[in-house]
Design a protein around this motif. Sequence first.
Motif, short mmCIF file in Angstrom:
data_model
loop_
_atom_site.label_atom_id
_atom_site.label_comp_id
_atom_site.label_asym_id
_atom_site.label_seq_id
_atom_site.Cartn_x
_atom_site.Cartn_y
_atom_site.Cartn_z
N VAL A 185 52.77 11.19 26.67
CA VAL A 185 51.32 11.05 26.49
C VAL A 185 50.63 12.39 26.66
O VAL A 185 49.76 12.76 25.87
CB VAL A 185 50.76 10.01 27.48
N THR A 186 51.01 13.14 27.68
CA THR A 186 50.38 14.44 27.94
C THR A 186 50.63 15.41 26.80
O THR A 186 49.71 16.10 26.34
CB THR A 186 50.92 15.03 29.26
N ALA A 187 51.88 15.46 26.31
CA ALA A 187 52.21 16.38 25.21
C ALA A 187 51.50 15.96 23.92
O ALA A 187 51.02 16.82 23.16
CB ALA A 187 53.72 16.40 24.99
N SER A 188 51.42 14.67 23.66
CA SER A 188 50.75 14.18 22.46
C SER A 188 49.26 14.52 22.49
O SER A 188 48.69 14.96 21.49
CB SER A 188 50.93 12.67 22.33
N ASP A 189 48.64 14.31 23.64
CA ASP A 189 47.21 14.61 23.78
C ASP A 189 46.96 16.10 23.66
O ASP A 189 45.96 16.53 23.07
CB ASP A 189 46.72 14.09 25.12
N LEU A 190 47.86 16.92 24.20
CA LEU A 190 47.72 18.38 24.08
C LEU A 190 47.79 18.81 22.63
O LEU A 190 46.98 19.62 22.17
CB LEU A 190 48.82 19.06 24.90
N TRP A 191 48.77 18.29 21.89
CA TRP A 191 48.91 18.65 20.47
C TRP A 191 47.67 18.24 19.68
O TRP A 191 47.20 18.98 18.80
CB TRP A 191 50.15 17.97 19.88
N LYS A 192 47.11 17.11 20.01
CA LYS A 192 45.97 16.58 19.24
C LYS A 192 44.67 17.31 19.56
O LYS A 192 43.85 17.54 18.66
CB LYS A 192 45.81 15.09 19.52
N GLU A 193 44.45 17.69 20.82
CA GLU A 193 43.14 18.19 21.22
C GLU A 193 43.09 19.66 21.59
O GLU A 193 42.00 20.18 21.86
CB GLU A 193 42.65 17.37 22.43
N MET A 194 44.23 20.36 21.61
CA MET A 194 44.24 21.75 22.06
C MET A 194 43.32 22.63 21.22
O MET A 194 42.47 23.36 21.76
CB MET A 194 45.66 22.32 22.03
N GLY A 195 43.45 22.60 19.93
CA GLY A 195 42.64 23.44 19.07
C GLY A 195 41.16 23.13 19.16
O GLY A 195 40.31 24.03 19.16
N TRP A 196 40.84 21.85 19.25
CA TRP A 196 39.44 21.43 19.33
C TRP A 196 38.82 21.90 20.65
O TRP A 196 37.69 22.40 20.68
CB TRP A 196 39.34 19.92 19.19
N ASN A 197 39.55 21.75 21.76
CA ASN A 197 39.04 22.17 23.07
C ASN A 197 38.90 23.68 23.17
O ASN A 197 38.11 24.18 23.99
CB ASN A 197 39.95 21.66 24.18
N ALA A 198 39.67 24.40 22.37
CA ALA A 198 39.62 25.87 22.44
C ALA A 198 38.38 26.44 21.74
O ALA A 198 38.04 27.60 21.97
CB ALA A 198 40.88 26.47 21.81
N ILE A 199 37.71 25.64 20.91
CA ILE A 199 36.58 26.15 20.13
C ILE A 199 35.48 26.67 21.04
O ILE A 199 34.90 27.73 20.81
CB ILE A 199 36.04 25.05 19.18
N ILE A 200 35.15 25.91 22.09
CA ILE A 200 34.04 26.32 22.97
C ILE A 200 34.39 27.60 23.73
O ILE A 200 33.51 28.44 23.99
CB ILE A 200 33.68 25.17 23.94
N TYR A 201 35.66 27.80 24.05
CA TYR A 201 36.06 29.04 24.72
C TYR A 201 36.00 30.22 23.75
O TYR A 201 35.61 31.33 24.14
CB TYR A 201 37.47 28.91 25.29
N LEU A 202 36.37 29.99 22.50
CA LEU A 202 36.26 31.05 21.50
C LEU A 202 34.80 31.43 21.28
O LEU A 202 34.48 32.61 21.09
CB LEU A 202 36.88 30.57 20.17
N ALA A 203 33.90 30.43 21.33
CA ALA A 203 32.48 30.73 21.19
C ALA A 203 31.98 31.55 22.37
O ALA A 203 31.17 32.48 22.21
CB ALA A 203 31.69 29.42 21.07
N ALA A 204 32.46 31.21 23.58
CA ALA A 204 32.05 31.97 24.77
C ALA A 204 32.59 33.39 24.72
O ALA A 204 31.89 34.35 25.09
CB ALA A 204 32.56 31.26 26.03
N ILE A 205 33.82 33.56 24.24
CA ILE A 205 34.41 34.90 24.13
C ILE A 205 33.65 35.73 23.10
O ILE A 205 33.44 36.94 23.28
CB ILE A 205 35.90 34.80 23.75
N ALA A 206 33.22 35.08 22.01
CA ALA A 206 32.48 35.80 20.97
C ALA A 206 31.15 36.34 21.49
O ALA A 206 30.60 37.30 20.92
CB ALA A 206 32.25 34.88 19.78
N GLY A 207 30.60 35.74 22.55
CA GLY A 207 29.33 36.19 23.10
C GLY A 207 29.44 37.33 24.10
O GLY A 207 28.43 37.79 24.62
N ILE A 208 30.65 37.78 24.38
CA ILE A 208 30.84 38.88 25.33
C ILE A 208 30.41 40.20 24.69
O ILE A 208 30.72 40.47 23.53
CB ILE A 208 32.31 38.96 25.80
#
Length: 321
Positions: A185-208
Amino acid sequence: MKAATETSGSTEPTVNKKKKGFWTTFKEQKILYGMSLPFIIVVFIFSYLPVWGWIMAFQNYRPGRGIFEQKWVGFDHFVTLFTDDKFYLVLRNTLAMSFMGLIVGFTIPILFAVLLNEIRGSVFKRTVQTISYLPHFVSWVVVAGIVTKMLSVDGGAVNQLLMALGFIDQPIQFMAQGSWFWYIVTASDLWKEMGWNAIIYLAAIAGIDQEQFEAAKVDGASRIRQIWHITLPSIAPTIAILLIMSIGHLVSIGFEKQFLLGNPLVVDYSEVLDLYALNYGLSMGRFSFGTAIGMFNSIVSIILLLTANGLFKKFMKQSIM
């Protein structure tokens, strides 16, 4: 002498301005308040108004009767809940999968976003990012089918790969072993949501501010040191806010993944609180018992959220309220 006196007097601290009242702020920001009004109404209707239904947890609810015509039983349903051995089993499963999902599903998207930001080729970077968040839009029904087929003993890709590499001699029945279920379950959820959850961090990094990186390069800082001393501290507030919200949802993980990936052979590891409320509450016509489970779930989530918010506010000066 007089001029000197006047100059020295001008350096004295000014009296603090009186704090603006609510109505004064409302008049100044009435357009913003008006724009937020539709969202407040939606939240009230779908999040706060249903709380009225918690009254069912203290009744022996029977359909067809008015809400005040029901038989009041006090805390009987909560006593039944806390004395049921099954409840502690599903609570164990819920917390285990929640903590595993929090550790893996929270840290890896941060690492993925940081590494993706270090890629210099824009075309390759956009391609990887697009591919990574596409699984988010795939239904859990489809994901569960893919995972089940991948782990199948009859031509499953995982078993075929492990046998080809010589790690196993015969296929492993992953979906029939409860000890594997939490990891699946953990691995399946990671594969499904990892890229989506990373978007907000990429947006925060872009503001540096990029000048910080340029100054670090001039001082001879490597890319690892730039990440450690500039990137991560700059996105720390975003990480803290999302972590607080994730902690608040530790016991509210839903039931789709567990329901679709589970089977009777692993039920002791797959059943969570929401499935427990569905199977032993609503499906059996025990609406009050199901409401008691949901009420317990919500109260624990609120306590976890307030506790995490208080701790982060005290030690890291970050909070969501």
